[in-house]
Design an enzyme around this catalytic site. Structure first.
Site, PDB file in Angstrom:
ATOM      1  N   ASP A  34       9.281 -14.636 -45.196  1.00  0.00           N
ATOM      2  CA  ASP A  34       8.812 -13.709 -44.162  1.00  0.00           C
ATOM      3  C   ASP A  34       7.295 -13.784 -44.007  1.00  0.00           C
ATOM      4  OD1 ASP A  34      11.173 -10.953 -44.778  1.00  0.00           O
ATOM      5  OD2 ASP A  34      11.414 -13.093 -44.342  1.00  0.00           O
ATOM      6  N   GLU A  36       5.305 -16.260 -44.226  1.00  0.00           N
ATOM      7  CA  GLU A  36       4.853 -17.381 -43.385  1.00  0.00           C
ATOM      8  C   GLU A  36       5.132 -17.059 -41.917  1.00  0.00           C
ATOM      9  OE1 GLU A  36       6.233 -21.237 -44.618  1.00  0.00           O
ATOM     10  OE2 GLU A  36       5.680 -22.154 -42.694  1.00  0.00           O
ATOM     11  N   TYR A  37       6.312 -16.433 -41.668  1.00  0.00           N
ATOM     12  CA  TYR A  37       6.648 -16.049 -40.282  1.00  0.00           C
ATOM     13  C   TYR A  37       5.562 -15.088 -39.757  1.00  0.00           C
ATOM     14  CZ  TYR A  37       9.057 -14.278 -36.188  1.00  0.00           C
ATOM     15  OH  TYR A  37       9.366 -13.950 -34.883  1.00  0.00           O
ATOM     16  N   LEU A  84      41.352  -2.810 -23.297  1.00  0.00           N
ATOM     17  CA  LEU A  84      42.310  -3.530 -24.134  1.00  0.00           C
ATOM     18  C   LEU A  84      43.477  -2.583 -24.404  1.00  0.00           C
ATOM     19  CD1 LEU A  84      40.177  -5.237 -26.912  1.00  0.00           C
ATOM     20  CD2 LEU A  84      41.822  -6.356 -25.411  1.00  0.00           C
ATOM     21  N   GLU A 113      40.238 -11.990 -33.702  1.00  0.00           N
ATOM     22  CA  GLU A 113      38.832 -11.640 -33.960  1.00  0.00           C
ATOM     23  C   GLU A 113      38.736 -10.244 -34.568  1.00  0.00           C
ATOM     24  OE1 GLU A 113      37.094 -11.706 -30.057  1.00  0.00           O
ATOM     25  OE2 GLU A 113      37.597 -13.809 -29.714  1.00  0.00           O
ATOM     26  N   LYS A 115      37.560  -6.611 -34.651  1.00  0.00           N
ATOM     27  CA  LYS A 115      37.181  -5.726 -33.535  1.00  0.00           C
ATOM     28  C   LYS A 115      35.982  -4.897 -33.994  1.00  0.00           C
ATOM     29  CE  LYS A 115      39.050  -2.588 -30.022  1.00  0.00           C
ATOM     30  NZ  LYS A 115      38.038  -1.523 -30.141  1.00  0.00           N
ATOM     31  N   ARG A 136      28.762  -1.578 -20.703  1.00  0.00           N
ATOM     32  CA  ARG A 136      30.050  -1.783 -20.017  1.00  0.00           C
ATOM     33  C   ARG A 136      30.257  -0.705 -18.966  1.00  0.00           C
ATOM     34  NH1 ARG A 136      34.935   0.387 -20.280  1.00  0.00           N
ATOM     35  NH2 ARG A 136      36.806  -0.898 -20.000  1.00  0.00           N
ATOM     36  N   GLU A 170      29.637  -7.150 -28.475  1.00  0.00           N
ATOM     37  CA  GLU A 170      29.556  -5.799 -29.020  1.00  0.00           C
ATOM     38  C   GLU A 170      28.221  -5.658 -29.732  1.00  0.00           C
ATOM     39  OE1 GLU A 170      32.427  -4.406 -28.209  1.00  0.00           O
ATOM     40  OE2 GLU A 170      32.387  -2.433 -29.118  1.00  0.00           O
ATOM     41  N   LYS A 286      44.010 -12.646 -28.939  1.00  0.00           N
ATOM     42  CA  LYS A 286      43.920 -13.187 -27.583  1.00  0.00           C
ATOM     43  C   LYS A 286      44.674 -14.504 -27.503  1.00  0.00           C
ATOM     44  CE  LYS A 286      39.240 -11.376 -27.407  1.00  0.00           C
ATOM     45  NZ  LYS A 286      37.784 -11.622 -27.266  1.00  0.00           N
TER      46      LYS A 286
HETATM   47  C1  LIG Z   1      37.657  -9.866 -23.083  1.00  0.00           C
HETATM   48  C2  LIG Z   1      38.635  -8.829 -23.613  1.00  0.00           C
HETATM   49  C3  LIG Z   1      39.020  -7.854 -22.502  1.00  0.00           C
HETATM   50  C4  LIG Z   1      39.896  -9.530 -24.119  1.00  0.00           C
HETATM   51  C5  LIG Z   1      37.991  -8.104 -24.775  1.00  0.00           C
HETATM   52  N1  LIG Z   1      37.645  -6.816 -24.587  1.00  0.00           N
HETATM   53  C6  LIG Z   1      37.033  -6.135 -25.588  1.00  0.00           C
HETATM   54  N2  LIG Z   1      36.730  -4.818 -25.320  1.00  0.00           N
HETATM   55  C7  LIG Z   1      37.384  -4.262 -24.131  1.00  0.00           C
HETATM   56  C8  LIG Z   1      37.482  -2.806 -24.169  1.00  0.00           C
HETATM   57  N3  LIG Z   1      36.276  -2.141 -24.523  1.00  0.00           N
HETATM   58  C9  LIG Z   1      36.140  -0.827 -24.175  1.00  0.00           C
HETATM   59  N4  LIG Z   1      34.998  -0.191 -24.546  1.00  0.00           N
HETATM   60  C10 LIG Z   1      34.853   1.097 -24.214  1.00  0.00           C
HETATM   61  C11 LIG Z   1      35.861   1.777 -23.499  1.00  0.00           C
HETATM   62  C12 LIG Z   1      37.008   1.065 -23.151  1.00  0.00           C
HETATM   63  N5  LIG Z   1      37.134  -0.231 -23.489  1.00  0.00           N
HETATM   64  C13 LIG Z   1      35.354  -2.756 -25.440  1.00  0.00           C
HETATM   65  C14 LIG Z   1      35.509  -4.183 -25.708  1.00  0.00           C
HETATM   66  C15 LIG Z   1      36.750  -6.770 -26.843  1.00  0.00           C
HETATM   67  C16 LIG Z   1      36.119  -6.144 -27.935  1.00  0.00           C
HETATM   68  C17 LIG Z   1      35.903  -6.885 -29.103  1.00  0.00           C
HETATM   69  C18 LIG Z   1      35.207  -6.241 -30.252  1.00  0.00           C
HETATM   70  N6  LIG Z   1      34.926  -4.946 -30.156  1.00  0.00           N
HETATM   71  O1  LIG Z   1      34.894  -6.905 -31.244  1.00  0.00           O
HETATM   72  C19 LIG Z   1      36.340  -8.255 -29.161  1.00  0.00           C
HETATM   73  N7  LIG Z   1      36.150  -9.011 -30.281  1.00  0.00           N
HETATM   74  N8  LIG Z   1      36.947  -8.825 -28.089  1.00  0.00           N
HETATM   75  C20 LIG Z   1      37.151  -8.125 -26.951  1.00  0.00           C
HETATM   76  N9  LIG Z   1      37.758  -8.772 -25.924  1.00  0.00           N
END
Ligand SMILES: CC(C)(C)c1nc(N2CCN(c3ncccn3)CC2)c2cc(C(N)=O)c(N)nc2n1
Length: 327
Positions: A34, A36-37, A84, A113, A115, A136, A170, A286
């Site tokens: 750090d 040096e940075y 989702l 993945e 969440k 969003r 996120e 997915k």
């Molecule tokens: C692209 C899609 C729709 C398949 C999708 N939608 C996501 N979300 C949708 C609803 N979301 C939401 N947020 C607030 C209110 C309602 N819906 C918040 C994110 C994803 C959230 C995460 C995560 N959190 O790590 C993730 N790895 N993949 C996602 N992939």
């Protein structure tokens, strides 16, 4: 050093510091101490002060704006940020898999993945430069929080190719930052945040970017809105390309070719979750092939090709435990 040399030195220091910052915040593998940075950063600051006409907007000194906004502009998402649908047990995952295979009538593989429990945001890049970031919101209209997102060091201000794309991810507050922030707030007689998600949302809703910058937020990118001239045919290939471009993607994602592998992944992480340095509230599953996603399409509010498996809410568990103990 003459003006010409100063311009070259500023450009060189900027690129060097951005590379070091990428190694530290995106790869989590710093190659210099750090100290040096900091010394190189001070050198750049001094040169930029002497020659302000050479300050580049992707200089690391330009991450934290100095003037607060009066309000946030509204931003319309050209590609809606969908919701989702949820699954709460193994049977509902199997039901999802049955709907998918019936809808496709062919073999399917999934990407699983973690969440991340944070705030969904959209990042727009034009010719490789970060030009706009937004919340969003309701999925169609969000708020322009570009200046707050610029303070997140793992968000690259320029990416490795001159791509024009809009990515989604996120923004979240790691446990370490969350605990430190709440200690601070309690010490100052303020209300602590209930959980890291609220802390991240509260931080990104600050009109003063200097406050957002102090919150040490992070981000994982997981989806693409628009991607000009992209020939990629699977979600997994997109995740790999995003990583190559310099974006931070979560390293725990896995390709699963059967629903049993998906269930194993869910079971593994429901146990492993407390050992993560950030909060997750489930697993997102997915369909990997983009053509198959197309074919399955969407319901009114969410894709038919994805589902979120939700872990039981932890808070509820702790409350239950407290009640049991107290009786
Ligand atoms: C692209 C899609 C729709 C398949 C999708 N939608 C996501 N979300 C949708 C609803 N979301 C939401 N947020 C607030 C209110 C309602 N819906 C918040 C994110 C994803 C959230 C995460 C995560 N959190 O790590 C993730 N790895 N993949 C996602 N992939």
């Amino acid at each position: 050093m003459n003006r010409e040399q100063a311009q070259k030195k500023i450009e060189k220091l900027k690129n060097l510091l951005n590379q070091y910052s990428y190694e530290y915040y995106v790869l989590d593998q710093p190659t210099i101490p750090d100290s040096e940075y900091d010394q190189l950063y001070r050198e750049l600051e001094q040169l930029e002060e002497q020659y302000p006409e050479f300050i580049a907007d992707d200089s690391p000194t330009q991450r934290v704006g100095d003037k607060p906004l009066d309000f946030f502009q509204k931003v319309e998402h050209k590609v809606p940020m969908l919701s989702l649908s949820n699954a709460f047990n193994e049977q509902e995952l199997k039901d999802f898999h049955r709907r998918v295979t019936q809808g496709l009538n062919e073999e399917v593989s999934y990407v699983c993945e973690l969440k991340i429990d944070g705030l969904a945001v959209s990042l727009t890049y034009e010719n490789g430069k970060f030009v706009r970031g937004a919340t969003r919101g309701d999925g169609n209209v969000g708020e322009d929080i570009t200046m707050n997102l610029r303070t997140i060091r793992s968000i690259p201000l320029t990416i490795k190719d001159k791509e024009t794309l809009e990515v989604r991810g996120e923004a979240f507050m790691p446990h370490s930052s969350f605990l430190k922030l709440n200690e601070e707030r309690v010490k100052n007689g303020e209300e602590p945040f209930a959980n890291p998600r609220n802390a991240a949302a509260g931080s990104l809703r600050q009109l003063d970017p200097k406050i957002a910058a102090e919150r040490h937020l992070d981000i994982f990118l997981y989806a693409v809105g628009e991607w000009e001239n992209s020939q990629l045919t699977s979600h997994s290939a997109r995740l790999e390309k995003l990583k190559e471009l310099g974006f931070k993607t979560n390293p725990e994602w896995r390709k699963c070719s059967t629903i049993e592998e998906v269930i194993d992944f869910v079971e593994y992480w429901s146990k492993e979750r407390p050992n993560l340095p950030y909060e997750i509230d489930g697993i997102v599953i997915k369909v990997d092939d983009l053509r198959q996603q197309e074919k399955l399409g969407f319901t009114a509010k969410s894709p038919r090709w994805a589902i979120a498996y939700k872990f039981p809410a932890e808070e509820a568990m702790t409350v239950l435990k407290d009640i049991e103990l107290s009786v």
